[in-house]
Design a protein around this motif. Structure first.
Motif, PDB file in Angstrom:
ATOM      1  N   GLU A  14       9.593 -37.510  16.750  1.00 16.88           N
ATOM      2  CA  GLU A  14       9.916 -38.746  17.463  1.00 16.88           C
ATOM      3  C   GLU A  14       8.800 -39.782  17.288  1.00 16.88           C
ATOM      4  N   LEU A  15       7.550 -39.313  17.352  1.00 18.72           N
ATOM      5  CA  LEU A  15       6.414 -40.214  17.153  1.00 18.72           C
ATOM      6  C   LEU A  15       6.414 -40.802  15.742  1.00 18.72           C
ATOM      7  N   LEU A  51       2.036 -42.617  26.687  1.00 15.32           N
ATOM      8  CA  LEU A  51       1.495 -41.466  25.973  1.00 15.32           C
ATOM      9  C   LEU A  51       0.238 -41.885  25.229  1.00 15.32           C
ATOM     10  N   CYS A  52      -0.769 -41.018  25.253  1.00 15.06           N
ATOM     11  CA  CYS A  52      -1.987 -41.219  24.471  1.00 15.06           C
ATOM     12  C   CYS A  52      -2.053 -40.117  23.421  1.00 15.06           C
ATOM     13  N   VAL A  53      -2.260 -40.514  22.153  1.00 14.54           N
ATOM     14  CA  VAL A  53      -2.299 -39.571  21.040  1.00 14.54           C
ATOM     15  C   VAL A  53      -3.660 -39.687  20.357  1.00 14.54           C
ATOM     16  N   ALA A  76      -1.466 -40.080  32.819  1.00 15.40           N
ATOM     17  CA  ALA A  76      -0.736 -40.306  31.565  1.00 15.40           C
ATOM     18  C   ALA A  76      -0.766 -39.042  30.703  1.00 15.40           C
ATOM     19  N   ASP A  77       0.304 -38.793  29.979  1.00 14.64           N
ATOM     20  CA  ASP A  77       0.342 -37.650  29.061  1.00 14.64           C
ATOM     21  C   ASP A  77      -0.572 -37.906  27.871  1.00 14.64           C
ATOM     22  N   ILE A 102       3.575 -47.354  24.231  1.00 12.28           N
ATOM     23  CA  ILE A 102       3.807 -48.179  25.416  1.00 12.28           C
ATOM     24  C   ILE A 102       5.212 -48.765  25.374  1.00 12.28           C
ATOM     25  N   ALA A 103       5.649 -49.250  26.510  1.00 15.43           N
ATOM     26  CA  ALA A 103       6.921 -49.971  26.570  1.00 15.43           C
ATOM     27  C   ALA A 103       6.702 -51.385  26.052  1.00 15.43           C
TER      28      ALA A 103
END
Length: 265
Positions: A14-15, A51-53, A76-77, A102-103
């Motif tokens: 998905e990412l 989400l933070c990657v 935050a995930d 982010i949105a």
């Protein structure tokens, strides 16, 4: 932090789709912030991401440590990826491996202009759009309205060029500029080479909207006809025209100069 090690992981797929597909970003109303500076700016002005990657090799980087700590404190995930998987998501070469999901701003545009604003008619180049957003934010302009056909304001390229300006502006996309200008309660100024009035001869110490157009074709003639005034930037005749982002910056900061001069009287 959750670790993902397989490219077949559903979350990773998905990412990757989000990173590579404009239609996926549009459909999900999400986008990616790539790099330390954008992530720090988002945390400062908007709060936590969805989400933070982080790439595995950058988990202990001193700037990343601070960002992760704030994300985790806010709930935050956060996920860690092997470097090879992370690099398939990032468009930044030799950068520090951190990005946010982010949105993307999808707010309804107001029906009237009442604050300092920028109207962009069919602006195509992401670098120009990002540069205009950056100059607008620096000049204290509050709102940006983009017509259908303009570059996506929340695309990764525009976000990088904007350098965090997005988080200081209200940005509205797919706006009917004809209706907006027609209902405006403030002056709308367009730049044109076919007028003798310069930006230094007109009163800019008031709320107003700047109208800029396509890099090659300029502002649509029907929109130009709706503008309150047209102004020009004096320049050497040997140069046919300036880059739209450069022109916008000159206009914005002449407005700032007049505001400062007016406040000092």
């Amino acid at each position: 932090m959750k670790q993902i090690t397989s490219r077949d992981n559903a979350s990773y797929k998905e990412l990757k789709h989000l990173a590579s597909s404009a239609s996926a970003r549009k459909k999900s109303a999400k986008t990616m912030l790539d790099g330390v500076h954008l992530c720090q700016a988002f945390l400062q002005h908007r709060g936590s991401p969805e989400l933070c990657v982080v790439s595995a090799s950058c988990v202990d980087h001193h700037e990343v440590v601070g960002i992760l700590a704030q994300c985790e404190e806010d709930g935050a995930d956060c996920i860690v990826l092997p470097d090879n998987l992370y690099q398939a998501l990032s468009q930044v070469e030799n950068g520090i491996g951190i990005l946010f999901v982010i949105a993307a701003n999808q707010e309804q545009a107001p029906q009237q202009l009442s604050l300092n604003a920028v109207l962009l008619d069919n602006l195509q180049d992401p670098g120009n759009l990002g540069s205009i957003l950056r100059s607008a934010a620096a000049a204290g302009i509050q709102q940006v309205f983009c017509s259908p056909g303009s570059a996506s304001a929340w695309s990764p390229k525009v976000l990088r060029a904007g350098m965090g300006a997005h988080f200081l502006l209200d940005i509205f996309e797919n706006v009917d500029l004809h209706a907006l200008i027609s209902a405006s309660t403030i002056p709308v100024l367009a730049t044109s080479s076919h007028t003798k009035t310069t930006i230094y001869q007109i009163n800019l110490n008031r709320p107003l909207a700047w109208l800029f157009g396509h890099e090659g074709q300029g502002v649509d003639p029907e929109l130009m006809a709706l503008a309150t005034d047209t102004v020009t930037i004096p320049q050497k005749p040997e140069i046919e025209s300036m880059n739209v982002a450069a022109s916008a910056a000159i206009c914005f900061f002449e407005q700032v100069r007049q505001q400062i001069a007016g406040a000092s009287k």
